[in-house]
Enzyme design. Structure first.
Site, PDB file in Angstrom:
ATOM      1  CB  THR A   1      46.256  42.940  48.999  1.00 38.26           C
ATOM      2  OG1 THR A   1      47.657  43.076  48.725  1.00 38.26           O
ATOM      3  CG2 THR A   1      45.858  41.486  48.788  1.00 38.26           C
TER       4      THR A   1
ATOM      5  CG  ASP B   1      45.150  48.334  50.796  1.00 37.93           C
ATOM      6  OD1 ASP B   1      44.445  47.537  50.157  1.00 37.93           O
ATOM      7  OD2 ASP B   1      45.955  47.976  51.677  1.00 37.93           O
ATOM      8  N   GLY B   2      42.209  48.830  49.662  1.00 36.35           N
ATOM      9  CA  GLY B   2      40.837  48.583  50.100  1.00 36.35           C
ATOM     10  C   GLY B   2      40.767  48.498  51.610  1.00 36.35           C
TER      11      GLY B   2
ATOM     12  CG  ASP C   1      38.428  43.623  55.375  1.00 33.13           C
ATOM     13  OD1 ASP C   1      38.033  43.153  54.293  1.00 33.13           O
ATOM     14  OD2 ASP C   1      39.588  43.467  55.795  1.00 33.13           O
TER      15      ASP C   1
ATOM     16  CE  LYS D   1      44.431  47.577  54.309  1.00 34.47           C
ATOM     17  NZ  LYS D   1      43.659  46.884  53.249  1.00 34.47           N
ATOM     18  N   GLY D   2      42.728  43.297  56.414  1.00 33.34           N
ATOM     19  CA  GLY D   2      43.311  41.975  56.586  1.00 33.34           C
ATOM     20  C   GLY D   2      42.392  40.846  56.170  1.00 33.34           C
ATOM     21  N   GLY D   3      41.226  41.215  55.605  1.00 30.38           N
ATOM     22  CA  GLY D   3      40.325  40.175  55.103  1.00 30.38           C
ATOM     23  C   GLY D   3      41.005  39.297  54.066  1.00 30.38           C
TER      24      GLY D   3
ATOM     25  CD  GLU E   1      46.394  44.919  52.827  1.00 28.50           C
ATOM     26  OE1 GLU E   1      45.845  44.562  51.777  1.00 28.50           O
ATOM     27  OE2 GLU E   1      45.839  44.807  53.934  1.00 28.50           O
TER      28      GLU E   1
HETATM   29  C1  5RP Z   1      43.494  42.549  52.339  1.00 25.70           C
HETATM   30  C2  5RP Z   1      42.655  43.696  52.744  1.00 25.70           C
HETATM   31  C3  5RP Z   1      41.662  44.179  51.757  1.00 25.70           C
HETATM   32  O1  5RP Z   1      41.945  45.501  51.457  1.00 25.70           O
HETATM   33  C4  5RP Z   1      40.288  44.077  52.347  1.00 25.70           C
HETATM   34  O2  5RP Z   1      40.072  42.722  52.725  1.00 25.70           O
HETATM   35  C5  5RP Z   1      39.218  44.525  51.350  1.00 25.70           C
HETATM   36  O3  5RP Z   1      39.166  43.623  50.302  1.00 25.70           O
HETATM   37  P1  5RP Z   1      38.097  43.776  49.134  1.00 25.70           P
HETATM   38  O4  5RP Z   1      38.470  44.987  48.358  1.00 25.70           O
HETATM   39  O5  5RP Z   1      38.233  42.492  48.349  1.00 25.70           O
HETATM   40  O6  5RP Z   1      36.737  43.889  49.769  1.00 25.70           O
HETATM   41  O7  5RP Z   1      42.760  44.240  53.809  1.00 25.70           O
HETATM   42  O8  5RP Z   1      44.324  42.145  53.383  1.00 25.70           O
END
Ligand code: 5RP
Length: 261
Positions: A33, A89-90, A92, A102-104, A111
């Site tokens: 996400t 996944d991405g 932070d 993670k969790g931004g 996740e």
């Molecule tokens: C979501 C997350 C995202 O992977 C994390 O916040 C990175 O987001 P982005 O790719 O928009 O920088 O942990 O819960």
């Protein structure tokens, strides 16, 4: 394609595109996400449409599920999949040991469950997410709404004994109301500045009643694909294979091996 995008979007796109190249027909894939994961879903959708890629995907949020369906990716539940070939996944933040915050985007609970049920977790990120020590990015904690302020007090008390540089806790808001996760919970962001002992912190936080899950991903990620604004990507593995592979992006948006690497 990169010419039309900002450097940060180019960085996210090339990392996502390189990760998409690791996905093969028949795989069960966890979809992360966030804005970088959204590039991945777009790339995979194009592969489904143009190359006949056949995958079954487990999204980590309602947002990602909606996007995946809209680009023609078959979506299944984690219980249907049982086990996944990979999750992409991405993040932070990631450190040299590939531990993550993670969790931004408020989705770290799903996740973490999905990544843990995967053979491999591949993180896609722009270079700004690379840190020496975790903690500059606020650590998200998913907490149940019942007794939230009491839970918050217990968290603040637990932090006094922790090896961290900051101890402020804030409730994540969405406008005038608390942010609500897909599971109907709230998020407390812990402004720790620097985390000394992530393992001890993770265990202590998850023991507090009312805390559902924290955003530390320790020993879960296998590979980080780092994207750069000039179109390069770099693979970082646990075996210290930093920079082992360098790719570049041509004007048509195709990735190729960089002969100068
Ligand atoms: C979501 C997350 C995202 O992977 C994390 O916040 C990175 O987001 P982005 O790719 O928009 O920088 O942990 O819960």
């Amino acid at each position: 394609m990169s010419g039309e995008m900002s450097p940060i979007d180019t960085a996210k796109f090339v990392a996502a595109k390189r990760a998409a190249m690791m996905v093969e027909s028949g795989m069960r894939v966890g979809l992360g996400t966030g804005s970088t994961a959204a590039w991945l879903v777009k790339c995979l959708g194009e592969m489904v449409a143009d190359q006949g890629l056949k995958i079954r995907a487990v999204p980590t949020s309602s947002r990602t599920a909606e996007q995946a369906r809209s680009v023609g990716i078959e979506v299944i539940t984690l219980d249907e999949a049982k086990w996944l070939d990979m999750t992409i996944d991405g993040a932070d933040e990631f450190d040299g040991d590939l531990n993550l915050i993670k969790g931004g985007g408020g989705a770290h609970l799903q996740e973490k469950i999905v990544a843990t049920a995967s053979e491999r977790m591949i993180v896609i990120a722009d270079a700004s997410k690379s840190v020496q020590a975790l903690g500059a990015y606020p650590l998200p904690l998913e907490v149940i709404p019942f007794g939230r302020d009491v839970t918050r007090g217990l968290i603040e008390e637990a932090l006094t004994g922790m090896d961290v540089m900051g101890r402020d806790v804030s409730l994540r808001m969405a406008g005038d109301a608390p942010f609500v996760t897909d599971e109907g919970n709230h998020i407390l962001d812990l402004h720790l500045k620097r985390i000394g002992d992530a393992r001890q912190l993770s265990l202590a936080l998850n023991q507090i009643p009312g805390v559902v899950e924290n955003g530390l991903f320790l020993d879960i990620c296998d590979t980080v694909i780092v994207g750069y604004g000039d179109g390069r990507v770099e693979m970082r593995g646990l075996d210290g294979a930093d920079g082992a592979e360098r790719m570049a992006l041509d004007d048509a948006g195709n990735l190729f091996l960089d002969p100068e690497s």
